[in-house]
Design an enzyme around this catalytic site. Structure first.
Site, PDB file in Angstrom:
ATOM      1  N   GLU A  50       0.818  -1.215   0.000  1.00  0.00           N
ATOM      2  CA  GLU A  50       0.000   0.000   0.000  1.00  0.00           C
ATOM      3  C   GLU A  50       0.850   1.264   0.000  1.00  0.00           C
ATOM      4  O   GLU A  50       0.467   2.285  -0.575  1.00  0.00           O
ATOM      5  CB  GLU A  50      -0.954   0.015   1.197  1.00  0.00           C
ATOM      6  CG  GLU A  50      -2.122  -0.957   1.085  1.00  0.00           C
ATOM      7  CD  GLU A  50      -1.820  -2.320   1.671  1.00  0.00           C
ATOM      8  OE1 GLU A  50      -0.631  -2.601   1.994  1.00  0.00           O
ATOM      9  OE2 GLU A  50      -2.759  -3.125   1.821  1.00  0.00           O
ATOM     10  N   PHE A 112     -12.292  -7.376  13.099  1.00  0.00           N
ATOM     11  CA  PHE A 112     -11.138  -7.803  12.314  1.00  0.00           C
ATOM     12  C   PHE A 112     -10.762  -6.713  11.301  1.00  0.00           C
ATOM     13  O   PHE A 112     -11.620  -6.199  10.590  1.00  0.00           O
ATOM     14  CB  PHE A 112     -11.453  -9.118  11.590  1.00  0.00           C
ATOM     15  CG  PHE A 112     -10.337  -9.570  10.688  1.00  0.00           C
ATOM     16  CD1 PHE A 112      -9.105  -9.953  11.227  1.00  0.00           C
ATOM     17  CD2 PHE A 112     -10.494  -9.601   9.315  1.00  0.00           C
ATOM     18  CE1 PHE A 112      -8.069 -10.360  10.401  1.00  0.00           C
ATOM     19  CE2 PHE A 112      -9.465 -10.016   8.476  1.00  0.00           C
ATOM     20  CZ  PHE A 112      -8.256 -10.391   9.024  1.00  0.00           C
ATOM     21  N   GLN A 113      -9.502  -6.389  11.252  1.00  0.00           N
ATOM     22  CA  GLN A 113      -8.974  -5.331  10.369  1.00  0.00           C
ATOM     23  C   GLN A 113      -9.657  -3.981  10.586  1.00  0.00           C
ATOM     24  O   GLN A 113      -9.827  -3.210   9.655  1.00  0.00           O
ATOM     25  CB  GLN A 113      -9.032  -5.762   8.889  1.00  0.00           C
ATOM     26  CG  GLN A 113      -8.072  -6.907   8.585  1.00  0.00           C
ATOM     27  CD  GLN A 113      -7.811  -7.125   7.107  1.00  0.00           C
ATOM     28  OE1 GLN A 113      -8.677  -6.903   6.272  1.00  0.00           O
ATOM     29  NE2 GLN A 113      -6.605  -7.563   6.774  1.00  0.00           N
ATOM     30  N   LYS A 162     -17.948  -1.022   4.857  1.00  0.00           N
ATOM     31  CA  LYS A 162     -18.345  -2.007   3.856  1.00  0.00           C
ATOM     32  C   LYS A 162     -19.843  -1.975   3.577  1.00  0.00           C
ATOM     33  O   LYS A 162     -20.274  -2.102   2.427  1.00  0.00           O
ATOM     34  CB  LYS A 162     -17.920  -3.406   4.321  1.00  0.00           C
ATOM     35  CG  LYS A 162     -17.981  -4.430   3.208  1.00  0.00           C
ATOM     36  CD  LYS A 162     -17.296  -5.731   3.597  1.00  0.00           C
ATOM     37  CE  LYS A 162     -17.309  -6.700   2.427  1.00  0.00           C
ATOM     38  NZ  LYS A 162     -16.584  -7.948   2.763  1.00  0.00           N
ATOM     39  N   MET A 474      23.955   9.882   4.490  1.00  0.00           N
ATOM     40  CA  MET A 474      23.735  11.170   5.147  1.00  0.00           C
ATOM     41  C   MET A 474      23.947  11.045   6.652  1.00  0.00           C
ATOM     42  O   MET A 474      24.540  11.913   7.289  1.00  0.00           O
ATOM     43  CB  MET A 474      22.334  11.703   4.830  1.00  0.00           C
ATOM     44  CG  MET A 474      22.089  13.116   5.318  1.00  0.00           C
ATOM     45  SD  MET A 474      23.257  14.305   4.630  1.00  0.00           S
ATOM     46  CE  MET A 474      22.344  14.929   3.208  1.00  0.00           C
TER      47      MET A 474
END
Lengths: 565, 157
Positions: A50, A112-113, A162, A474
């Protein structure tokens, strides 16, 4: 006819003329993906992570000036997107991120999630929405696109449960949107503009301080014209590289921590700094108390909160840089005598001659700056350049010959390692006609290396030039300078991937380069390969980015030379 | 420096969180905060009392305006300020002083609101600094007080 929430998402994206969505499916967003499957109006690019999707949408937006769109699922899908959203937020990149959410009746149950998505993205978005009712969905999407690209642009996040994607309602996409609470100011106040013009005309040592807002507002032609006609010296921030051409005689380079000596001295010695969409970032100003002590400030910015935030501003102008300059230009050019600034430019040219932006080339080992200059010579003038974050980023900003705005895609504000490669892929998707090159390091490239597969699948041949010093360069440089060379966890020489095999295993092509000739050959081959390419260049391990303003020092105290130990 | 700002916001999901998060994220103080919907409108009014120098307040106001649901930020030196305080006394400590307490509360636009077998509750409404004075007077004289302050509400003159 009634549409489901999922169908409304698709129809709304089509209404917004979206060409491409970068994303990754999952449970909560499945209904929307089912509708993506059924349509052929826009393309979906399936990334490998993602974070990659959001950086691609970001790179697409920066390169094209359009709104980038990313789509992810709930929970981990959204949290993986967070770094990408924050990156876009700090650099004011227009973007709409759509995430799935658990059904409304499950919100708050630790389902869930499930994650409090709008809670997570609230401080890193321009605005965000949790859609609770399908009836609001079309309006919210319209509002999201409007907010993303208007005023000071930024990412907007829409979280869609959803059950909202299943629920049906009549689809009506609003033609126009008017918000009572949000009215960005584009036109500058006439009197404020007039006062600023008078100040510019009275100034003996004015300097244009060009920032990212100049790129976003599309003001570069105006700025080039004004600089040419007034001959007022100009400096650019990292985000503004390319607003003036690299060979413009009135451009004294980049300002800030790794800016040129002349640019920093221009700020230091100026009696008037005219900020065009810049925000006096700490990497630009150095020590605040010592910054531009003799200068008055003209600050043009569309975001009022930037004005006076860091430096007291005598001439504030809230507005779009382009529109303000349009109003300013006739007044400014009216009986202005460019020779007035001859002496001032002469002083700055002396600074430039005294400490030019340069490096000591070598025949034994490749210098990273040489690679960047060489690539600049060999690449088409309109090539798009992205970078990751670290030494290579600063060298690219210093040494690449930028010729137009939106040419450089770099994570300037947040400094996100792993940005460059996916951003380059997104830029390539948006500008298929351009060669796209990502300058990266052996540290940064490993963050989001998985996206080689995305480049392979969607035929997005971008060239990654890895300036490989086997260090997190760096941090190594700072350790050497400020930590007595204690190289805590920055030496990467013990574990390096085989970049040729790595690229080939995912449909790319790789080159290991140890000499200048090898680089030229590899670059030509990479250009012709039409594949994602890795050019792994072994560069001088201990090269430092110079000059440098040490942290919290005044700009004039630049370290110019390497301290030979 | 103490300052009060009145913020008119759209009455929508998460708007309080946006405002409060902005203060927290940028390290600004909130001394008190009151929120309630404005009748017959889609707006709510937040009254925020904060501490800081004028430069901080300038940023607070600008950052508030930057939040999309913020409609208006009202800064004024000419607010009418009111705050409510409620004080609960154990009955056994004050049963001989009820007249005194009631008389004092009346000076602060208040009165005894409730008495039962355990406690006495007094409520007063006044400017925050006058509320401070009232509470100081009560605390000097009585022990075991329970104090609730509402936070300040303001309206422009």
């Amino acid at each position: 006819m009634k549409l489901t929430g999922a169908q409304i998402v698709i129809e709304s994206l089509i209404k917004e003329n979206v060409e491409v969505v970068f994303g990754y499916p999952g449970g909560a967003i499945m209904n929307v993906y089912d509708e993506i499957y059924k349509q052929d109006k826009f393309k979906h690019i399936l990334t490998k992570h993602e974070q990659g999707a959001v950086h691609m949408a970001d790179g697409y937006a920066r390169a094209t000036g359009r709104v980038g769109v990313a789509m992810v699922t709930s929970g981990p899908g959204l949290t993986n997107a967070v770094t990408g959203i924050a990156t876009a937020y700090t650099d004011s990149v227009p973007m709409v991120v759509i995430s799935g959410q658990v059904p409304t009746f499950a919100i708050g149950t630790d389902a869930f999630q499930e994650v409090d998505a709008v809670g997570v993205t609230r401080p890193i978005t321009k605005h965000n929405f949790l859609v609770k009712d399908v009836k609001d969905l079309a309006y919210i999407i319209k509002e999201a696109f409007y907010l993303a690209k208007s005023g000071r642009p930024g990412p907007v996040h829409i979280d869609i449960p959803k059950d909202v994607t299943v629920a049906k309602t009549k689809f009506e996409y609003p033609e126009k949107i008017e918000l009572k609470t949000y009215k960005p100011t584009y036109k500058g106040n006439k009197r404020a503009i007039k006062r600023a013009v008078e100040a510019i005309k009275k100034a003996k040592r004015p300097v244009f301080y060009i920032g990212g807002g100049s790129v976003i507002s599309g003001a570069y032609e105006l700025i080039r014209e004004i600089v040419k006609l007034t001959k007022i010296p100009a400096v650019e921030t990292l985000m503004a590289r390319g607003v003036l051409r690299y060979d413009c005689p009135y451009l004294f380079g980049m300002v800030g921590m790794h800016g040129s000596y002349a640019a920093n001295m221009a700020m230091n010695d100026a009696d008037l700094i005219i900020s065009l969409g810049a925000r006096f970032d700490d990497r630009v100003t150095g020590k605040i108390d010592e910054f531009a002590k003799n200068a008055d400030i003209v600050h043009i910015d569309i975001d009022p909160s930037q004005i006076g935030k860091v430096i007291p501003t005598k001439y504030p102008i809230v507005g779009d840089v382009k529109m303000v300059l349009e109003d300013m230009m006739p007044m400014l050019l009216e009986d202005i005598d460019p020779s007035r600034y001859d002496e001032w430019r002469e002083i700055l040219n002396r600074y430039k001659e005294l400490y030019p932006l340069t490096y000591k080339d070598s025949n034994e080992v490749i210098k990273p700056q040489w690679v960047i200059e060489k690539a600049g010579e060999m690449a088409p003038e309109d090539a798009i350049i992205s970078t990751d974050v670290g030494q290579h980023q600063m060298w690219t900003a210093q040494f690449y010959p930028f010729t137009y705005p939106r040419q450089l895609l770099t994570s300037g504000g947040l400094g996100t390692m792993g940005f460059g490669f996916p951003a380059a892929l997104g830029a390539k998707e948006g500008r298929k006609d351009r060669v796209v090159i990502n300058f990266t390091g052996d540290g940064s490239i490993m963050m989001n290396i998985q996206e080689v597969l995305t480049g392979y699948k969607y035929k997005l041949p971008v060239i990654n030039i890895i300036l490989n010093n086997n260090y997190l360069g760096m941090v190594r440089q700072w350790q050497t300078m400020f930590y007595e060379d204690r190289l805590s966890e920055t030496d990467l020489s013990d574990v390096q991937p085989d970049f040729i095999k790595l690229a080939e295993s995912m449909g790319g092509v790789g080159f290991n380069v140890k000499t200048k000739d090898e680089f030229e050959d590899a670059f030509k081959e990479a250009l012709n390969s039409n594949k994602v390419a890795f050019i792994n260049v072994a560069v001088d391990r201990r090269e430092d980015v110079l000059p440098m303003v040490p942290p919290n020092s005044p700009l004039k105290n630049m370290l110019v030379f390497k301290d030979e130990k | 420096m103490r300052k009060i700002i009145s913020v008119i916001v759209e009455n929508e999901h998460g708007v309080l969180a946006r405002v409060v998060n902005m203060f927290a994220a940028r390290g600004y103080n909130i001394t008190s905060l009151t929120v309630a919907p404005i009748p017959n409108s889609e707006f709510s009014r937040m009254t925020i009392m904060s501490e800081g120098d004028p430069k901080i307040f300038e940023q607070i106001v600008k950052q508030l305006y930057k939040l999309i649901p913020v409609y208006k930020v009202i800064e004024s030196d000419d607010f009418i300020e009111k705050e409510m305080a409620m004080v609960k006394f154990p009955l056994k400590d004050v049963k001989d002083n009820l007249a005194d307490i009631d008389a004092l509360a009346r000076c602060y636009n208040g009165k005894i609101s409730n008495v039962n077998d355990k406690s006495v509750v007094v409520s007063v409404v006044d400017r925050p600094n006058r509320i401070d004075n009232f509470l100081k007077a009560m605390q000097a004289k009585y022990k075991n007080l329970e104090i609730v302050r509402s936070g300040v509400s303001v309206i422009e003159r």
